[in-house]
Design an enzyme around this catalytic site. Structure first.
Site, mmCIF file in Angstrom:
data_model
loop_
_atom_site.group_PDB
_atom_site.id
_atom_site.type_symbol
_atom_site.label_atom_id
_atom_site.label_comp_id
_atom_site.label_asym_id
_atom_site.label_seq_id
_atom_site.Cartn_x
_atom_site.Cartn_y
_atom_site.Cartn_z
ATOM 1 N N GLY A 104 -1.746 2.355 -2.681
ATOM 2 C CA GLY A 104 -2.857 1.525 -3.143
ATOM 3 C C GLY A 104 -2.610 1.038 -4.563
ATOM 4 O O GLY A 104 -2.914 -0.112 -4.912
ATOM 5 N N ASP A 128 2.131 11.888 -0.168
ATOM 6 C CA ASP A 128 2.202 11.403 1.214
ATOM 7 C C ASP A 128 3.586 10.873 1.606
ATOM 8 O O ASP A 128 3.902 10.802 2.789
ATOM 9 C CB ASP A 128 1.174 10.283 1.448
#
Ligand code: F6P
Length: 321
Positions: A104, A128
């Protein structure tokens, strides 16, 4: 380039501090002023700026988290907010920006670059490991090691009680963390969002394992594929004779002392990011492919998806016979 800024954005990841230290010291080594932006993009919008020195980053190489703090700031999707943020940088005569964060954050960095032609370089940091263009992100190795530590402990009790354990790991919409954790923890089964999951097949697999003498079972579940609690309930209904337990690893995966690989990656990425700004090469993310440092256009980073290593399932299956 005389003055640049640095922010950690989005969710934190172990090793962000190592990257901050590296960027700050590389900038100062090159006689560039370095401004720390507090609270990520929110701080950029609110102009929370502070001049950093070499001493500002002393003693942080071994600390998880980020000394610059970070916030989720969804308002950055709004162009007016980004415009004010851009003006804040210009007002302070800041000539370049380095962002350290996840997927993001790469989007936010790309928008600043593409909309205002502002010199931006992004450093990938996320537990992640879901960012296109780099084999590894800062923090992933540490998070995997944290999961190893936790699951090794769970294995002890799972074996003693002959229980089936579902362990939910983070990863948002990506199964990369779960797959890596599954392989190195010797999980019998890994469930990720990218691969269709069939509960009846899972039940059959557990029954087959039992026939082969396996009385306990470790299932690693990526959070993006569902909740461990729900899966435990469903499995208990279908396998009433088995004791099904679950653990959600949660935020412990986001903290802790950065490991060797995380520190090394963060330090190299920091040096490379400053180098790119000095060389006038903007709109890139620093990454690693094999042993090589690579620079990936942010336009690719934000438009392409990193796919999990599906071939790992074959290894997991072979290892669980
Ligand atoms: O992106 C990192 C991550 O830890 C994900 O694995 C998780 O889904 C998410 O952040 C949690 O976000 P937050 O810190 O906002 O709760």
């Amino acid at each position: 380039m005389k003055k640049i800024a640095l922010a950690t954005t989005g969710g934190d990841a172990p090793g962000m501090n190592c990257a901050i230290r590296s960027v700050v010291r590389t900038a100062i080594y090159n006689k560039i002023e370095i401004i720390g932006i507090y609270d990520g993009f929110k701080g950029l919008y609110e102009k929370k700026f502070l001049l950093l020195s070499s001493r500002s980053v002393s003693g942080i190489i071994n600390q998880g988290g980020t000394i610059l703090k970070t916030k989720r700031f969804y308002e950055f999707k709004n162009r007016e907010i980004r415009e004010i943020s851009y003006k804040n940088l210009k007002e302070e005569n800041i000539e370049g920006l380095i962002t350290i964060g996840g997927e993001g954050s790469a989007k936010g960095a790309y928008l600043l670059y593409s909309e205002f032609n502002f010199p931006v370089v992004h450093i990938p940091a996320s537990i992640d490991n879901d960012i296109y263009g780099t084999d590894y992100t800062i923090g992933f190795d540490t998070a995997v090691n944290t999961a190893i530590d936790a699951i090794d402990k769970i294995r002890d009790t799972a074996t003693s009680h002959e229980r089936t354990f579902i362990i939910e790991v983070m990863g948002r919409e990506s199964g990369n963390l779960a797959l890596e954790v599954g392989i190195v923890c010797g999980a019998e089964i890994v469930i990720i969002p990218e691969v269709k999951f069939d509960i009846d097949k899972l039940v059959e697999e557990i029954k087959e394992e039992e026939k082969r003498g396996k009385k306990s079972c470790i299932i690693v579940l990526a959070e993006g594929a569902g909740k461990a609690e729900d899966l435990a309930k469903k499995l208990s209904e279908k396998l009433p004779e088995r004791e099904i337990k679950y653990t959600v690893l949660g935020y412990i995966q986001r903290g802790g002392k950065p490991t060797y690989l995380t520190r090394k990656l963060a330090t190299i990425f920091g040096v490379e990011a400053v180098k790119l700004l000095i060389e006038g090469r903007y709109g890139y993310m620093v990454g690693i492919k094999g042993d090589n440092i690579v620079y990936i256009p942010l336009s690719d980073v934000v438009s392409k998806t990193k796919t999990p290593k599906i071939e790992y399932f074959d290894i997991i299956q072979k290892m669980s016979i």
